[in-house]
Write a protein that holds these residues in place. Structure first.
Motif, PDB file in Angstrom:
ATOM      1  N   MET A 103      -1.116 -12.991 -29.744  1.00 58.94           N
ATOM      2  CA  MET A 103      -1.501 -14.372 -29.481  1.00 58.94           C
ATOM      3  C   MET A 103      -3.018 -14.579 -29.498  1.00 58.94           C
ATOM      4  SD  MET A 103       1.253 -16.113 -29.146  1.00 58.94           S
ATOM      5  CE  MET A 103       3.003 -15.996 -28.726  1.00 58.94           C
ATOM      6  N   ASN A 104      -3.766 -13.571 -29.072  1.00 59.76           N
ATOM      7  CA  ASN A 104      -5.201 -13.766 -28.864  1.00 59.76           C
ATOM      8  C   ASN A 104      -6.111 -13.053 -29.857  1.00 59.76           C
ATOM      9  OD1 ASN A 104      -4.958 -15.366 -26.369  1.00 59.76           O
ATOM     10  ND2 ASN A 104      -4.115 -13.482 -25.495  1.00 59.76           N
ATOM     11  N   LEU A 118       8.698 -10.777 -30.194  1.00 60.32           N
ATOM     12  CA  LEU A 118       9.035 -12.194 -30.018  1.00 60.32           C
ATOM     13  C   LEU A 118      10.543 -12.417 -30.105  1.00 60.32           C
ATOM     14  CD1 LEU A 118       6.296 -13.764 -32.357  1.00 60.32           C
ATOM     15  CD2 LEU A 118       6.151 -13.390 -29.901  1.00 60.32           C
ATOM     16  N   SER A 119      11.288 -11.351 -30.286  1.00 61.21           N
ATOM     17  CA  SER A 119      12.718 -11.462 -30.596  1.00 61.21           C
ATOM     18  C   SER A 119      13.562 -12.048 -29.481  1.00 61.21           C
ATOM     19  CB  SER A 119      13.275 -10.085 -30.961  1.00 61.21           C
ATOM     20  OG  SER A 119      13.166  -9.206 -29.840  1.00 61.21           O
ATOM     21  N   ALA A 120      13.054 -12.083 -28.256  1.00 59.07           N
ATOM     22  CA  ALA A 120      13.849 -12.643 -27.158  1.00 59.07           C
ATOM     23  C   ALA A 120      14.276 -14.066 -27.467  1.00 59.07           C
ATOM     24  CB  ALA A 120      13.051 -12.606 -25.858  1.00 59.07           C
ATOM     25  N   VAL A 121      13.433 -14.794 -28.190  1.00 60.73           N
ATOM     26  CA  VAL A 121      13.727 -16.200 -28.492  1.00 60.73           C
ATOM     27  C   VAL A 121      15.021 -16.312 -29.281  1.00 60.73           C
ATOM     28  CG1 VAL A 121      12.911 -18.275 -29.666  1.00 60.73           C
ATOM     29  CG2 VAL A 121      11.280 -16.819 -28.441  1.00 60.73           C
ATOM     30  N   TRP A 122      15.152 -15.546 -30.365  1.00 61.64           N
ATOM     31  CA  TRP A 122      16.370 -15.659 -31.176  1.00 61.64           C
ATOM     32  C   TRP A 122      17.510 -14.779 -30.646  1.00 61.64           C
ATOM     33  CZ3 TRP A 122      11.541 -14.678 -33.256  1.00 61.64           C
ATOM     34  CH2 TRP A 122      11.243 -13.363 -33.634  1.00 61.64           C
ATOM     35  N   ASN A 123      17.196 -13.724 -29.909  1.00 56.44           N
ATOM     36  CA  ASN A 123      18.275 -12.922 -29.326  1.00 56.44           C
ATOM     37  C   ASN A 123      19.068 -13.721 -28.296  1.00 56.44           C
ATOM     38  OD1 ASN A 123      18.001 -10.615 -30.820  1.00 56.44           O
ATOM     39  ND2 ASN A 123      16.712  -9.555 -29.344  1.00 56.44           N
ATOM     40  N   ILE A 124      18.399 -14.578 -27.542  1.00 53.15           N
ATOM     41  CA  ILE A 124      19.098 -15.433 -26.581  1.00 53.15           C
ATOM     42  C   ILE A 124      20.074 -16.358 -27.314  1.00 53.15           C
ATOM     43  CG2 ILE A 124      18.786 -17.353 -24.952  1.00 53.15           C
ATOM     44  CD1 ILE A 124      16.195 -15.993 -24.039  1.00 53.15           C
ATOM     45  N   THR A 131       4.895 -15.015 -19.721  1.00 49.30           N
ATOM     46  CA  THR A 131       3.676 -14.680 -18.968  1.00 49.30           C
ATOM     47  C   THR A 131       2.441 -14.888 -19.834  1.00 49.30           C
ATOM     48  OG1 THR A 131       4.871 -13.049 -17.634  1.00 49.30           O
ATOM     49  CG2 THR A 131       2.482 -12.844 -17.702  1.00 49.30           C
ATOM     50  N   VAL A 132       2.505 -14.433 -21.086  1.00 54.12           N
ATOM     51  CA  VAL A 132       1.361 -14.572 -21.996  1.00 54.12           C
ATOM     52  C   VAL A 132       1.134 -16.035 -22.359  1.00 54.12           C
ATOM     53  CG1 VAL A 132       0.458 -13.975 -24.280  1.00 54.12           C
ATOM     54  CG2 VAL A 132       1.618 -12.239 -22.913  1.00 54.12           C
ATOM     55  N   LEU A 133       2.204 -16.776 -22.618  1.00 49.00           N
ATOM     56  CA  LEU A 133       2.080 -18.183 -22.995  1.00 49.00           C
ATOM     57  C   LEU A 133       1.460 -19.013 -21.872  1.00 49.00           C
ATOM     58  CD1 LEU A 133       5.450 -18.830 -24.878  1.00 49.00           C
ATOM     59  CD2 LEU A 133       3.157 -18.648 -25.866  1.00 49.00           C
ATOM     60  N   ARG A 134       1.679 -18.614 -20.632  1.00 48.34           N
ATOM     61  CA  ARG A 134       1.088 -19.330 -19.490  1.00 48.34           C
ATOM     62  C   ARG A 134      -0.365 -18.915 -19.232  1.00 48.34           C
ATOM     63  NH1 ARG A 134       4.455 -18.638 -14.323  1.00 48.34           N
ATOM     64  NH2 ARG A 134       4.797 -16.558 -15.197  1.00 48.34           N
ATOM     65  N   GLY A 135      -0.863 -17.990 -20.038  1.00 43.82           N
ATOM     66  CA  GLY A 135      -2.254 -17.583 -19.899  1.00 43.82           C
ATOM     67  C   GLY A 135      -2.495 -16.569 -18.802  1.00 43.82           C
ATOM     68  N   LYS A 136      -1.435 -15.957 -18.291  1.00 49.65           N
ATOM     69  CA  LYS A 136      -1.594 -14.957 -17.245  1.00 49.65           C
ATOM     70  C   LYS A 136      -1.783 -13.581 -17.869  1.00 49.65           C
ATOM     71  CE  LYS A 136       0.848 -17.199 -13.438  1.00 49.65           C
ATOM     72  NZ  LYS A 136       1.814 -16.995 -12.340  1.00 49.65           N
ATOM     73  N   LYS A 137      -2.546 -12.745 -17.173  1.00 49.73           N
ATOM     74  CA  LYS A 137      -2.809 -11.408 -17.676  1.00 49.73           C
ATOM     75  C   LYS A 137      -1.639 -10.486 -17.341  1.00 49.73           C
ATOM     76  CE  LYS A 137      -7.875 -11.303 -17.697  1.00 49.73           C
ATOM     77  NZ  LYS A 137      -9.074 -10.587 -17.205  1.00 49.73           N
ATOM     78  N   ILE A 138      -1.349  -9.577 -18.265  1.00 49.08           N
ATOM     79  CA  ILE A 138      -0.359  -8.545 -18.027  1.00 49.08           C
ATOM     80  C   ILE A 138      -1.023  -7.487 -17.162  1.00 49.08           C
ATOM     81  CG2 ILE A 138       1.175  -6.848 -19.069  1.00 49.08           C
ATOM     82  CD1 ILE A 138       1.955  -9.691 -19.717  1.00 49.08           C
ATOM     83  N   SER A 139      -0.386  -7.120 -16.055  1.00 46.38           N
ATOM     84  CA  SER A 139      -0.999  -6.190 -15.107  1.00 46.38           C
ATOM     85  C   SER A 139      -0.983  -4.767 -15.647  1.00 46.38           C
ATOM     86  CB  SER A 139      -0.264  -6.245 -13.764  1.00 46.38           C
ATOM     87  OG  SER A 139       1.096  -5.916 -13.944  1.00 46.38           O
ATOM     88  N   PHE A 140      -1.681  -3.880 -14.932  1.00 46.29           N
ATOM     89  CA  PHE A 140      -1.823  -2.482 -15.333  1.00 46.29           C
ATOM     90  C   PHE A 140      -1.103  -1.558 -14.341  1.00 46.29           C
ATOM     91  CE2 PHE A 140      -5.337  -4.623 -17.265  1.00 46.29           C
ATOM     92  CZ  PHE A 140      -5.771  -3.874 -18.335  1.00 46.29           C
ATOM     93  N   PRO A 141       0.181  -1.716 -14.073  1.00 45.28           N
ATOM     94  CA  PRO A 141       0.814  -0.844 -13.092  1.00 45.28           C
ATOM     95  C   PRO A 141       0.972   0.567 -13.655  1.00 45.28           C
ATOM     96  CG  PRO A 141       2.469  -2.181 -14.166  1.00 45.28           C
ATOM     97  CD  PRO A 141       1.136  -2.652 -14.693  1.00 45.28           C
TER      98      PRO A 141
END
Length: 620
Positions: A415-416, A441-447, A515-525
């Motif tokens: 995205m970025n 991105l496959s979750a969109v069509w898999n659903i 999470t990415v579309l809302r502009g939130k960062k993916i954490s580093f667990p």
């Protein structure tokens, strides 16, 4: 933790699938037929097979089919051919690995073990194996613990084992920042990146440094191998252990009819052979095999040079954006030179120099930077043989955290900093990277694929104009050639579990995308290295809902058709959607079962459990 590893130490990694030119030609033929039939099918699907009385249903499915076909097209390109990098003799001196140098000294290698909260006993086992690494010539190997946890016990371990210990004040950039800090304090010509649980084989340098005789090779990735993946338990043994010897006879009877049945083998589909031996290995021909962190060997010069160029580009980009805002505010055609120079200086001070990008997918990001360096034309190599062993996720919670991090990191880059628009990369490289990002991105069509048969069974409304002979004439050749092409293209590697796992992965994948579309960062667990106790019912609620709805709708539709009391189902539609929904249910069931999976107890644990039961029975 020695007791955990002892029962797995005897295991040997799988050999790479031997390359077969005739099988490769067969795959290319079948894949070409499949793509041709796919284009034919989709053209017909959009032109003649939409159900105009239910476009709310028909259009989403046609969209999902089109998106999945794009993924198949990219995957076919990825699997098109195998071109392993020829092995070369390990270099004797550093001058054999670089251009224009008179240095005649042994090669220097730094081995990094980034750590945060892992147990010292676990790291110690990795260090012990790293100290057994051999090389046919004199070589300077320096091992370092990179401790972001700042623990006294880890410092003592490093001292005890006579290796380097590097820590820092904060945790900026997490693993990427940890690696950057180490790069600033070490000087090896090459850097081996390990995780805390990565146990390198003694041959890792002897088998990989030869690739660096080509001065354009920036890094070599070796396959990751999880040596503790559960082998499972045959059905008769499982039933005997749970319910007694009589039930074991039932299990043997079932196996005589059905064939061998194994329960609990790789419940989380952790085996990475499909990814490394098929997907990554077949990117060598396009110079697009990307770095996956643990088990990779990097040329320090490449990492630092690419980082400097990326650093410079970042400063120029930020300066250009700020000056554009200034011109917009002041209505001036240009920014004063003194203001521009001062601005550049401020950005220079505020911008971090990062050899490894501060990103949850720092290894993938670094690959992008190096592959897009058009001035230097760095190359990557996917070495086909396993050169280290690692621990696999042992519970669904750990697996989910890991997959969310991988998926979210890839989507964030897509995205970025989309590689499709990144200068310096060839078209082949862009398509290879595009295949990886598209799959996330496959979750969109898999659903959509999961819901469509449910909707049909509950409403008897077809998403196509009709389930007639014309439909099957277009649909079946496309699907059958796809299965045949996949079977031949992935020959020697089990693929069915991976496909069903990919489908059942939709909640985690969709959460990462959202999470990415809302502009939130993916954490580093950090990924836990020990099994988390308990069951994880909450993590599979979406899969259970799909399974339950699928089963109910299946029974509902066939009841309506057989009694003729409701619905206007066609027999052809019922048959097709039955096969479809059973495949979906099998995919969901694998994930559901993994939430309740527990490893088979060891002999000692089983004996203690039986002893405890006896004590309870006798009131001891």
């Amino acid at each position: 933790m020695d007791f955990y590893f002892k029962k797995f130490e005897h295991r040997k990694p799988p050999e790479p699938v031997p390359h077969s030119h005739s099988r490769e030609l067969m795959y290319q033929y079948l894949a070409t037929c499949n793509l041709t039939l796919g284009i034919w099918y989709l053209w017909w699907r959009w032109s003649f097979a939409l159900n105009y009385d239910a476009l709310w249903f028909s259009l989403p499915l046609a969209f999902a089919e089109s998106c999945a076909f794009i993924g198949s097209l990219l995957f076919t390109f990825n699997l098109w051919k195998t071109k392993d990098e020829p092995k070369r003799e390990p270099p004797h001196k550093i001058k054999e690995c670089v251009l224009d140098t008179e240095e005649d000294r042994p090669i220097s290698v730094d081995v990094f073990f980034p750590s945060y909260d892992e147990e010292p006993e676990l790291v110690k086992l990795s260090i012990l194996d790293a100290q057994k690494v051999t090389y046919p010539y004199d070589i300077d190997i320096n091992i370092f613990i990179l401790d972001d946890g700042k623990r006294e016990t880890m410092a003592e371990l490093a001292k005890e084992m006579n290796i380097g210990y590097i820590t820092r004040e904060g945790n900026t950039g997490f693993k990427a920042g940890n690696l950057r800090n180490a790069m600033e304090q070490t000087y090896g010509d090459f850097v081996v990146i390990c995780d805390a649980d990565t146990r390198p084989f003694s041959t890792i340098l002897e088998h990989t440094l030869g690739y660096f005789r080509d001065p354009d090779v920036a890094w070599v990735q070796t396959p990751q191998w999880f040596f503790d993946i559960p082998e499972g338990e045959r059905l008769p043994a499982f039933l005997t252990r749970k319910f007694g010897s009589f039930s074991g006879k039932i299990g043997r009877g079932i196996e005589k009819f059905y064939g061998p049945v194994t329960l609990g083998d790789d419940p989380f589909v952790n085996d990475p052979q499909m990814f490394y031996d098929v997907i990554q290995r077949r990117r060598n021909w396009a110079n697009a095999s990307f770095c996956c962190g643990a088990g990779s060997i990097h040329r320090r010069e490449a990492v630092m040079e690419a980082a400097l160029r990326s650093y410079s580009e970042q400063i120029v980009k930020e300066q250009s954006e700020i000056e554009k805002q200034i011109r917009k505010m002041t209505k001036e055609k240009s920014v004063d030179k003194d203001v521009s120079d001062n601005l550049k200086q401020e950005i220079f001070i505020d911008t971090e120099f990062t050899p490894y990008k501060f990103h949850v997918s720092e290894d993938l990001y670094t690959s992008l930077v190096l592959h897009s360096d058009s001035e230097r034309n760095w190359r990557s190599v996917m070495h086909p043989e396993v050169e280290s062993k690692m621990l696999s996720p042992q519970d669904l919670q750990t697996w989910t955290v890991q997959r969310f991090k991988y998926s979210g990191g890839s989507i964030d880059i897509f995205m970025n900093d989309n590689p499709l628009f990144r200068k310096g990369m060839s078209l082949k490289q862009k398509l290879m990277y595009g295949a990886s990002f598209w799959s996330n991105l496959s979750a969109v069509w898999n659903i959509i694929f999961l819901l469509c048969p449910i909707v049909y069974f509950l409403t008897s409304i077809a998403p196509v104009s009709a389930y007639d002979v014309t439909f099957y004439m277009h649909f079946l050749p496309f699907v059958l050639t796809a299965e045949l092409a996949m079977m031949v293209g992935t020959w020697g590697v089990a693929g069915y579990k991976g496909k069903t796992n990919f489908l059942s992965f939709f909640p985690v994948n969709f959460k990462a995308l959202w999470t990415v579309l809302r502009g939130k960062k993916i954490s580093f667990p950090t990924t836990p290295k020990e099994r988390q106790n308990g069951t994880f019912f909450k993590l599979v609620i979406p899969q259970m809902a799909v399974f339950g709805l699928s089963l109910f709708s299946l029974i509902y539709a066939w009841t309506g058709y057989s009694t003729g009391t409701y619905g206007s189902y066609s027999f052809g539609g019922l048959v097709l959607n039955t096969f479809w929904i059973i495949n979906n249910m099998m995919a969901m069931w694998g994930m559901i079962a993994s939430a309740f999976w527990n490893p088979k107890p060891s002999d000692d644990e089983q004996q203690e459990s039986e002893q405890g039961k006896e004590e309870v029975e006798y009131g001891i």
